[in-house]
Design a protein around this motif. Structure first.
Motif, mmCIF file in Angstrom:
data_model
loop_
_atom_site.group_PDB
_atom_site.id
_atom_site.type_symbol
_atom_site.label_atom_id
_atom_site.label_comp_id
_atom_site.label_asym_id
_atom_site.label_seq_id
_atom_site.Cartn_x
_atom_site.Cartn_y
_atom_site.Cartn_z
ATOM 1 N N ASP A 11 7.550 -24.362 4.000
ATOM 2 C CA ASP A 11 8.214 -23.699 2.872
ATOM 3 C C ASP A 11 7.506 -24.013 1.552
ATOM 4 O O ASP A 11 7.601 -25.122 1.038
ATOM 5 N N ARG A 12 6.741 -23.030 1.062
ATOM 6 C CA ARG A 12 6.081 -23.098 -0.253
ATOM 7 C C ARG A 12 5.258 -24.390 -0.425
ATOM 8 O O ARG A 12 5.333 -25.059 -1.449
ATOM 9 N N VAL A 13 4.477 -24.689 0.583
ATOM 10 C CA VAL A 13 3.661 -25.907 0.574
ATOM 11 C C VAL A 13 2.371 -25.660 -0.214
ATOM 12 O O VAL A 13 1.652 -24.696 0.036
ATOM 13 N N SER A 14 2.091 -26.544 -1.149
ATOM 14 C CA SER A 14 0.883 -26.459 -1.963
ATOM 15 C C SER A 14 0.116 -27.772 -1.888
ATOM 16 O O SER A 14 0.701 -28.850 -1.732
ATOM 17 N N LYS A 15 -1.224 -27.658 -1.993
ATOM 18 C CA LYS A 15 -2.075 -28.836 -1.950
ATOM 19 C C LYS A 15 -3.321 -28.568 -2.780
ATOM 20 O O LYS A 15 -3.946 -27.508 -2.659
ATOM 21 N N ARG A 16 -3.668 -29.528 -3.617
ATOM 22 C CA ARG A 16 -4.841 -29.395 -4.481
ATOM 23 C C ARG A 16 -5.702 -30.654 -4.363
ATOM 24 O O ARG A 16 -5.191 -31.765 -4.249
ATOM 25 N N TYR A 17 -7.032 -30.433 -4.366
ATOM 26 C CA TYR A 17 -7.985 -31.541 -4.448
ATOM 27 C C TYR A 17 -8.751 -31.382 -5.745
ATOM 28 O O TYR A 17 -9.674 -30.568 -5.832
ATOM 29 N N GLY A 18 -8.339 -32.101 -6.766
ATOM 30 C CA GLY A 18 -8.961 -31.932 -8.072
ATOM 31 C C GLY A 18 -8.765 -30.510 -8.572
ATOM 32 O O GLY A 18 -7.627 -30.037 -8.704
ATOM 33 N N ARG A 24 -1.652 -22.696 -1.551
ATOM 34 C CA ARG A 24 -0.811 -22.222 -2.659
ATOM 35 C C ARG A 24 0.461 -21.599 -2.098
ATOM 36 O O ARG A 24 0.471 -20.503 -1.564
ATOM 37 N N GLU A 25 1.531 -22.366 -2.142
ATOM 38 C CA GLU A 25 2.859 -21.941 -1.677
ATOM 39 C C GLU A 25 2.800 -21.315 -0.282
ATOM 40 O O GLU A 25 3.338 -20.239 -0.032
ATOM 41 N N MET A 26 2.133 -22.010 0.630
ATOM 42 C CA MET A 26 2.048 -21.569 2.016
ATOM 43 C C MET A 26 3.452 -21.529 2.633
ATOM 44 O O MET A 26 4.170 -22.531 2.608
ATOM 45 N N THR A 27 3.821 -20.384 3.182
ATOM 46 C CA THR A 27 5.169 -20.208 3.706
ATOM 47 C C THR A 27 5.135 -19.392 5.005
ATOM 48 O O THR A 27 4.566 -18.301 5.044
ATOM 49 N N PHE A 28 5.723 -19.958 6.050
ATOM 50 C CA PHE A 28 5.919 -19.234 7.311
ATOM 51 C C PHE A 28 6.810 -20.096 8.195
ATOM 52 O O PHE A 28 7.115 -21.246 7.878
ATOM 53 N N ASP A 29 7.264 -19.530 9.313
ATOM 54 C CA ASP A 29 8.001 -20.328 10.279
ATOM 55 C C ASP A 29 7.521 -19.999 11.685
ATOM 56 O O ASP A 29 6.892 -18.980 11.924
ATOM 57 N N ALA A 61 3.506 -30.127 -3.208
ATOM 58 C CA ALA A 61 4.790 -29.451 -3.427
ATOM 59 C C ALA A 61 5.175 -28.741 -2.145
ATOM 60 O O ALA A 61 4.347 -28.494 -1.279
ATOM 61 N N GLY A 62 6.448 -28.409 -2.029
ATOM 62 C CA GLY A 62 6.937 -27.711 -0.846
ATOM 63 C C GLY A 62 7.470 -28.670 0.199
ATOM 64 O O GLY A 62 7.503 -29.896 0.001
ATOM 65 N N GLU A 63 7.874 -28.101 1.332
ATOM 66 C CA GLU A 63 8.564 -28.904 2.335
ATOM 67 C C GLU A 63 8.280 -28.354 3.725
ATOM 68 O O GLU A 63 8.106 -27.156 3.913
ATOM 69 N N VAL A 64 8.234 -29.267 4.701
ATOM 70 C CA VAL A 64 8.140 -28.893 6.114
ATOM 71 C C VAL A 64 9.443 -29.307 6.779
ATOM 72 O O VAL A 64 9.883 -30.459 6.649
ATOM 73 N N ARG A 65 10.083 -28.373 7.481
ATOM 74 C CA ARG A 65 11.377 -28.652 8.113
ATOM 75 C C ARG A 65 11.339 -28.321 9.605
ATOM 76 O O ARG A 65 10.636 -27.396 10.031
ATOM 77 N N TRP A 66 12.117 -29.065 10.362
ATOM 78 C CA TRP A 66 12.327 -28.779 11.778
ATOM 79 C C TRP A 66 13.830 -28.795 12.035
ATOM 80 O O TRP A 66 14.526 -29.723 11.644
ATOM 81 N N ASP A 67 14.310 -27.711 12.623
ATOM 82 C CA ASP A 67 15.737 -27.595 12.927
ATOM 83 C C ASP A 67 16.581 -27.741 11.661
ATOM 84 O O ASP A 67 17.666 -28.325 11.676
ATOM 85 N N GLY A 68 16.047 -27.221 10.541
ATOM 86 C CA GLY A 68 16.789 -27.213 9.292
ATOM 87 C C GLY A 68 16.703 -28.491 8.489
ATOM 88 O O GLY A 68 17.198 -28.543 7.358
ATOM 89 N N GLU A 69 16.074 -29.532 9.040
ATOM 90 C CA GLU A 69 15.986 -30.817 8.354
ATOM 91 C C GLU A 69 14.528 -31.132 8.026
ATOM 92 O O GLU A 69 13.616 -30.762 8.764
ATOM 93 N N GLN A 70 14.324 -31.841 6.906
ATOM 94 C CA GLN A 70 12.969 -32.212 6.536
ATOM 95 C C GLN A 70 12.331 -33.048 7.641
ATOM 96 O O GLN A 70 12.966 -33.934 8.219
ATOM 97 N N VAL A 71 11.079 -32.745 7.941
ATOM 98 C CA VAL A 71 10.368 -33.450 9.008
ATOM 99 C C VAL A 71 10.169 -34.912 8.608
ATOM 100 O O VAL A 71 9.738 -35.225 7.500
ATOM 101 N N MET A 213 -0.599 -17.285 2.671
ATOM 102 C CA MET A 213 -0.324 -16.335 3.735
ATOM 103 C C MET A 213 -0.349 -14.928 3.149
ATOM 104 O O MET A 213 0.430 -14.605 2.254
ATOM 105 N N VAL A 214 -1.263 -14.084 3.653
ATOM 106 C CA VAL A 214 -1.399 -12.742 3.082
ATOM 107 C C VAL A 214 -0.835 -11.656 3.987
ATOM 108 O O VAL A 214 -0.637 -10.516 3.550
ATOM 109 N N ALA A 215 -0.574 -11.964 5.252
ATOM 110 C CA ALA A 215 0.062 -11.012 6.168
ATOM 111 C C ALA A 215 0.666 -11.796 7.315
ATOM 112 O O ALA A 215 0.084 -12.766 7.793
ATOM 113 N N CYS A 216 1.855 -11.383 7.758
ATOM 114 C CA CYS A 216 2.533 -12.108 8.831
ATOM 115 C C CYS A 216 3.452 -11.149 9.574
ATOM 116 O O CYS A 216 4.180 -10.372 8.956
#
Length: 306
Positions: A11-18, A24-29, A61-71, A213-216
Motif C-alpha cells: 500500500d503506497r510503498v515508497s523508497k528512495r536512495y539519495g 513511488r507509492e507502489m500499490t497492489f495486492d 513510506a507506505g505499508e505492507v499488510r497480510w490478512d489486514g494486519e501490518q506484516v 505500477m502502471v497497469a494491473c
C-alpha cells in the motif's frame, strides 16, 4: 476476514536512495490462491518491492499488510522467498542445507527431514541430496533454491525470477508446483522477463515502470485495454509499406507478416486496399496483443509521457 479473503497488500510503498527514487507509492495486492506476475524492465523496482515485503529493506513510506494486519517479523517467517541471486551456501550439502533452513523456520528435526525429502523428490533433485550446492548445474541449483522457499510450508510465496536458467522440463515442474500452491490458497507473486510464461501462468499481472505500477489486471483485461492489432501478410509489399497509412500508429514486421496498431476508428478496409495494391494478400486478421506486445506498448507510452 475469512481464509479465502486473505491477501498480501502493498500500500503506497515508497523508497528512495539519495536522489534516486526506487519506488513511488507502489500499490497492489495478491489474493489468496492467486498467481500474480510482477513484470517490468531491469531497474523498474520489482526486486526492491520484494525485499521490502520480506523486511530486508525498510520502506520510506507506505505499508505492507497480510490478512489486514501490518506484516511483522512473525509473518515474514512464514513467507517463502526465492531471490534472483543464489541465496544458498555453495559448500553445504543440499539435504543438510534444506533441513537447516527448515529448522530456522521452526520445524522439528523430523519435520525438516520429511519436508526435505518431499521437495527434493518433487523437484527432481533427490539424487543430488548429498552433493554440495556448488557442484550442481545452474538449473538444479534453481530447483534447490525453490525447495528452500517451500520447505517450511509458507503461507505466502515471493519469487524473484524463479524460471531463470531452467530447461523446459524444469519450467513445467516449477509451474505445476506454483499452481498447486495457489490451489491450496497460497498467494504467489513472481517476477519474470519470460512474458509468454507469465501470460500462461498468472491470474493477474502488474506492469511496473520507474518504481510505480502502471497497469494491473488479468491478462484478458489488459489485452482488451490494449486495443486490437491487425496482422497482414502481403509478400509483394515493400518494406514500410504501411507506415504512412492514415490511422496506423505503429508497425513492425514479424516472420514475414506486418503487425499494425490502428488508432480508434481507423478504417481497416483502407489498409486492406493498400495491401492488395502490392499484390496477393495471404493473411489479413485482427487479434488482441500478447502480453509482450502490451508490455512494450505500456512502457513506451509511459516513456513518451515522461
Amino acid at each position: 476476514m475469512n481464509a479465502s479473503d486473505r491477501r498480501l497488500e502493498v500500500d503506497r510503498v515508497s523508497k528512495r536512495y539519495g536522489d534516486t527514487v526506487a519506488l513511488r507509492e507502489m500499490t497492489f495486492d495478491v489474493r489468496s490462491g492467486e498467481i500474480f506476475g510482477f513484470v517490468g524492465s531491469n531497474g523498474a523496482g520489482k526486486t526492491t518491492t520484494m525485499r521490502i515485503v520480506l523486511g530486508v529493506l525498510a520502506a520510506d513510506a507506505g505499508e505492507v499488510r497480510w490478512d489486514g494486519e501490518q506484516v511483522t517479523l512473525r509473518t515474514r517467517s512464514r513467507i517463502g522467498y526465492m531471490p534472483e541471486e543464489r541465496g544458498l551456501y555453495p559448500r553445504m550439502r543440499v539435504g543438510e542445507q534444506l533441513e537447516y533452513l527448515a529448522r530456522l523456520h521452526g520445524l522439528s528435526a523430523a519435520e525438516a527431514a520429511r519436508a526435505t525429502r518431499e521437495w527434493t523428490e518433487r523437484l527432481g533433485v533427490a539424487a543430488r541430496i548429498g552433493d554440495e550446492v556448488q557442484k550442481l548445474s545452474l538449473g538444479n541449483q534453481q530447483r534447490v533454491q525453490l525447495a528452500a522457499a517451500l520447505v517450511h510450508d509458507p503461507v505466502i510465496l515471493v519469487l524473484d525470477e524463479p524460471f531463470s536458467g531452467l530447461d523446459p522440463v524444469a519450467v513445467d515442474v516449477m509451474s505445476e508446483v506454483l499452481r498447486d500452491k495457489a490451489a491450496a490458497g497460497v498467494p504467489v507473486i513472481f517476477s519474470s522477463h519470460q512474458l509468454d510464461l507469465v501470460e500462461r501462468l498468472c491470474d493477474r499481472v502488474g506492469i511496473v515502470r520507474s518504481g510505480a505500477m502502471v497497469a494491473c489486471g488479468s491478462v484478458d483485461e489488459l489485452r482488451t485495454g490494449g486495443g486490437e492489432l491487425l496482422v497482414v501478410e502481403a509478400p509483394g509489399a515493400a518494406s514500410g509499406w504501411a507506415a504512412e497509412l492514415p490511422g496506423v500508429t505503429s508497425h513492425r514486421v514479424e516472420g514475414g507478416r506486418t503487425v499494425l496498431e490502428l488508432a480508434p476508428g481507423a478504417d481497416d478496409q483502407a489498409v486492406l486496399a493498400a495491401a492488395l495494391a502490392t499484390g496477393p494478400v495471404r493473411e489479413f486478421a485482427r487479434r488482441r496483443p500478447s502480453l509482450t506486445e502490451l508490455f512494450r506498448h505500456v512502457v513506451s507510452e509511459q516513456e513518451d509521457a515522461s
